[in-house]
Design a protein around this motif. Structure first.
Motif, PDB file in Angstrom:
ATOM      1  N   THR A 156       0.809  -1.224   0.000  1.00  0.00           N
ATOM      2  CA  THR A 156       0.000   0.000   0.000  1.00  0.00           C
ATOM      3  C   THR A 156       0.839   1.269   0.000  1.00  0.00           C
ATOM      4  N   GLY A 157       2.171   1.124   0.055  1.00  0.00           N
ATOM      5  CA  GLY A 157       3.048   2.281  -0.052  1.00  0.00           C
ATOM      6  C   GLY A 157       3.160   3.115   1.203  1.00  0.00           C
ATOM      7  N   ARG A 158       2.793   2.562   2.342  1.00  0.00           N
ATOM      8  CA  ARG A 158       2.876   3.336   3.578  1.00  0.00           C
ATOM      9  C   ARG A 158       4.181   3.072   4.319  1.00  0.00           C
ATOM     10  N   ALA A 159       4.443   3.932   5.293  1.00  0.00           N
ATOM     11  CA  ALA A 159       5.663   3.849   6.093  1.00  0.00           C
ATOM     12  C   ALA A 159       5.285   4.170   7.532  1.00  0.00           C
ATOM     13  N   PRO A 160       6.177   3.879   8.491  1.00  0.00           N
ATOM     14  CA  PRO A 160       5.894   4.259   9.870  1.00  0.00           C
ATOM     15  C   PRO A 160       5.540   5.747   9.971  1.00  0.00           C
ATOM     16  N   GLY A 161       4.512   6.038  10.732  1.00  0.00           N
ATOM     17  CA  GLY A 161       4.019   7.403  10.848  1.00  0.00           C
ATOM     18  C   GLY A 161       2.869   7.720   9.916  1.00  0.00           C
ATOM     19  N   SER A 162       2.515   6.777   9.024  1.00  0.00           N
ATOM     20  CA  SER A 162       1.406   6.998   8.105  1.00  0.00           C
ATOM     21  C   SER A 162       0.072   6.873   8.829  1.00  0.00           C
ATOM     22  N   ALA A 163      -0.968   7.265   8.122  1.00  0.00           N
ATOM     23  CA  ALA A 163      -2.312   7.259   8.694  1.00  0.00           C
ATOM     24  C   ALA A 163      -2.970   5.897   8.545  1.00  0.00           C
ATOM     25  N   MET A 164      -4.012   5.687   9.327  1.00  0.00           N
ATOM     26  CA  MET A 164      -4.848   4.507   9.144  1.00  0.00           C
ATOM     27  C   MET A 164      -5.752   4.705   7.934  1.00  0.00           C
ATOM     28  N   SER A 165      -6.302   3.599   7.425  1.00  0.00           N
ATOM     29  CA  SER A 165      -7.232   3.655   6.303  1.00  0.00           C
ATOM     30  C   SER A 165      -8.658   3.775   6.823  1.00  0.00           C
ATOM     31  N   GLU A 166      -9.621   3.799   5.879  1.00  0.00           N
ATOM     32  CA  GLU A 166     -11.028   3.790   6.301  1.00  0.00           C
ATOM     33  C   GLU A 166     -11.341   2.560   7.142  1.00  0.00           C
ATOM     34  N   ILE A 167     -10.676   1.450   6.837  1.00  0.00           N
ATOM     35  CA  ILE A 167     -10.911   0.216   7.592  1.00  0.00           C
ATOM     36  C   ILE A 167     -10.510   0.418   9.047  1.00  0.00           C
ATOM     37  N   GLY A 168      -9.372   1.052   9.262  1.00  0.00           N
ATOM     38  CA  GLY A 168      -8.925   1.329  10.622  1.00  0.00           C
ATOM     39  C   GLY A 168      -9.864   2.270  11.350  1.00  0.00           C
ATOM     40  N   MET A 169     -10.372   3.279  10.649  1.00  0.00           N
ATOM     41  CA  MET A 169     -11.306   4.204  11.285  1.00  0.00           C
ATOM     42  C   MET A 169     -12.602   3.498  11.650  1.00  0.00           C
ATOM     43  N   ARG A 170     -13.008   2.534  10.818  1.00  0.00           N
ATOM     44  CA  ARG A 170     -14.217   1.772  11.143  1.00  0.00           C
ATOM     45  C   ARG A 170     -14.006   0.921  12.403  1.00  0.00           C
ATOM     46  N   VAL A 171     -12.826   0.326  12.518  1.00  0.00           N
ATOM     47  CA  VAL A 171     -12.504  -0.440  13.727  1.00  0.00           C
ATOM     48  C   VAL A 171     -12.497   0.491  14.941  1.00  0.00           C
ATOM     49  N   LEU A 172     -11.888   1.656  14.775  1.00  0.00           N
ATOM     50  CA  LEU A 172     -11.800   2.626  15.865  1.00  0.00           C
ATOM     51  C   LEU A 172     -13.195   3.052  16.321  1.00  0.00           C
ATOM     52  N   ALA A 173     -14.104   3.223  15.366  1.00  0.00           N
ATOM     53  CA  ALA A 173     -15.462   3.646  15.704  1.00  0.00           C
ATOM     54  C   ALA A 173     -16.188   2.589  16.528  1.00  0.00           C
ATOM     55  N   ARG A 174     -15.872   1.323  16.302  1.00  0.00           N
ATOM     56  CA  ARG A 174     -16.539   0.240  17.037  1.00  0.00           C
ATOM     57  C   ARG A 174     -15.949   0.037  18.425  1.00  0.00           C
ATOM     58  N   GLY A 175     -14.793   0.637  18.666  1.00  0.00           N
ATOM     59  CA  GLY A 175     -14.201   0.564  19.995  1.00  0.00           C
ATOM     60  C   GLY A 175     -13.923  -0.869  20.417  1.00  0.00           C
ATOM     61  N   ASP A 176     -14.214  -1.170  21.672  1.00  0.00           N
ATOM     62  CA  ASP A 176     -13.914  -2.497  22.207  1.00  0.00           C
ATOM     63  C   ASP A 176     -14.849  -3.569  21.656  1.00  0.00           C
ATOM     64  N   GLN A 177     -15.871  -3.150  20.897  1.00  0.00           N
ATOM     65  CA  GLN A 177     -16.757  -4.117  20.254  1.00  0.00           C
ATOM     66  C   GLN A 177     -16.231  -4.564  18.893  1.00  0.00           C
ATOM     67  N   ALA A 178     -15.121  -4.000  18.462  1.00  0.00           N
ATOM     68  CA  ALA A 178     -14.556  -4.341  17.150  1.00  0.00           C
ATOM     69  C   ALA A 178     -14.136  -5.805  17.117  1.00  0.00           C
ATOM     70  N   GLU A 179     -14.271  -6.397  15.961  1.00  0.00           N
ATOM     71  CA  GLU A 179     -13.869  -7.780  15.754  1.00  0.00           C
ATOM     72  C   GLU A 179     -12.905  -7.857  14.584  1.00  0.00           C
ATOM     73  N   ASP A 180     -12.185  -8.955  14.495  1.00  0.00           N
ATOM     74  CA  ASP A 180     -11.281  -9.171  13.372  1.00  0.00           C
ATOM     75  C   ASP A 180     -12.067  -9.160  12.065  1.00  0.00           C
ATOM     76  N   GLU A 181     -11.471  -8.603  11.033  1.00  0.00           N
ATOM     77  CA  GLU A 181     -12.028  -8.676   9.684  1.00  0.00           C
ATOM     78  C   GLU A 181     -11.020  -9.452   8.847  1.00  0.00           C
ATOM     79  N   LEU A 182     -11.406 -10.657   8.446  1.00  0.00           N
ATOM     80  CA  LEU A 182     -10.455 -11.576   7.838  1.00  0.00           C
ATOM     81  C   LEU A 182     -10.789 -11.877   6.385  1.00  0.00           C
ATOM     82  N   ASN A 183      -9.736 -11.917   5.573  1.00  0.00           N
ATOM     83  CA  ASN A 183      -9.809 -12.429   4.213  1.00  0.00           C
ATOM     84  C   ASN A 183     -10.807 -11.670   3.341  1.00  0.00           C
ATOM     85  N   TYR A 184     -10.797 -10.338   3.443  1.00  0.00           N
ATOM     86  CA  TYR A 184     -11.652  -9.528   2.577  1.00  0.00           C
ATOM     87  C   TYR A 184     -10.826  -9.008   1.405  1.00  0.00           C
ATOM     88  N   VAL A 185     -11.508  -8.600   0.348  1.00  0.00           N
ATOM     89  CA  VAL A 185     -10.841  -8.123  -0.863  1.00  0.00           C
ATOM     90  C   VAL A 185     -11.208  -6.659  -1.076  1.00  0.00           C
TER      91      VAL A 185
END
Length: 228
Positions: free
Chosen positions: A54-83
């Motif tokens: 994805t061309g990122r490096a340390p210090g880069s931002a999270m993606s929309e996927i990360g923000m979605r996990v963040l929004a779910r807080g401690d209720q977040a679950e693993d998201e596996l094998n998506y395309v």
């Protein structure tokens, strides 16, 4: 356990996973990328990257996927094998595994990204030779960026797709739905996101905060006054 001790524990977990990320990327080769996220710092959550998909490096931002996990807080679950696809069109198979401290709180994630474009092309070619349809559906596009502002903009663009009317022409319910959707995707967990959204919509910061508060609190959209 106090917060200082929990932070030390979280740092230790992230430190231990750095070599795991390196090992995974080395095993699968140049088509694999392992990304370690610390969600305590959403604007630059990437703490380690092994491989380059994805061309990122340390210090880069999270993606929309990360923000979605963040929004779910401690209720977040693993998201596996998506395309998904990068904005450059690269087809990626991915997994996001949330990290929890001993208290069960989500504080980060280990993400694996595989560039499967060549495999998909080979599958399509073989299917065509065999006279079979590809059966593949369009993968959603995900913004993987170094800048959190670009990621927030991408989420906002996604929520505005299909709207032919400007903000001024939207009714109150539609406006609250927009803010509710952005909030559900974790946009407002990012610093300065309210100001950024306000700027994109052409409204004041105060109005944006008012819509956000109403979107979070109101169950009946007719109960509160309309902000300017």
């Amino acid at each position: 356990m106090d917060e200082h001790a929990l932070d030390a524990e979280r740092d230790a977990i992230l430190g231990a996973l750095r070599c795991v990320a390196d090992g995974i990327a080395a095993t699968f080769g140049p088509v694999c990328e392992a990304v370690l996220h610390d969600y305590r710092h959403p604007e630059n959550s990437v703490v380690a990257v092994a491989g380059s998909v994805t061309g990122r490096a340390p210090g880069s931002a999270m993606s929309e996927i990360g923000m979605r996990v963040l929004a779910r807080g401690d209720q977040a679950e693993d998201e596996l094998n998506y395309v998904t696809r990068t904005r450059s069109g690269k087809l990626v198979k991915a997994s996001t595994m949330v990290l929890r401290d001993s208290g069960g709180a989500v504080f980060g994630a280990l993400c694996l990204n595989l560039d499967v474009g060549a495999v998909h092309e080979a599958h399509t070619l073989l299917g065509a030779l065999a006279g079979l349809g590809t059966g593949a559906s369009d993968a959603p596009v995900t913004t993987f960026g170094n800048d959190i502002d670009a990621v927030v903009d991408a989420v906002l663009d996604t929520h505005r797709i299909g709207r032919s009317r400007p903000w001024a022409a939207l009714d109150r319910t539609e406006r609250l739905d927009l803010f509710r959707g952005l909030d559900a995707h974790g946009v407002f967990a990012v610093r300065r996101a309210v100001e950024q959204v306000a700027g994109r919509l052409g409204i004041s910061r105060a109005s944006a905060y008012s819509y956000l508060a109403q979107a979070r609190a109101a169950t009946d959209p007719t109960t509160a006054g309309e902000p300017a």
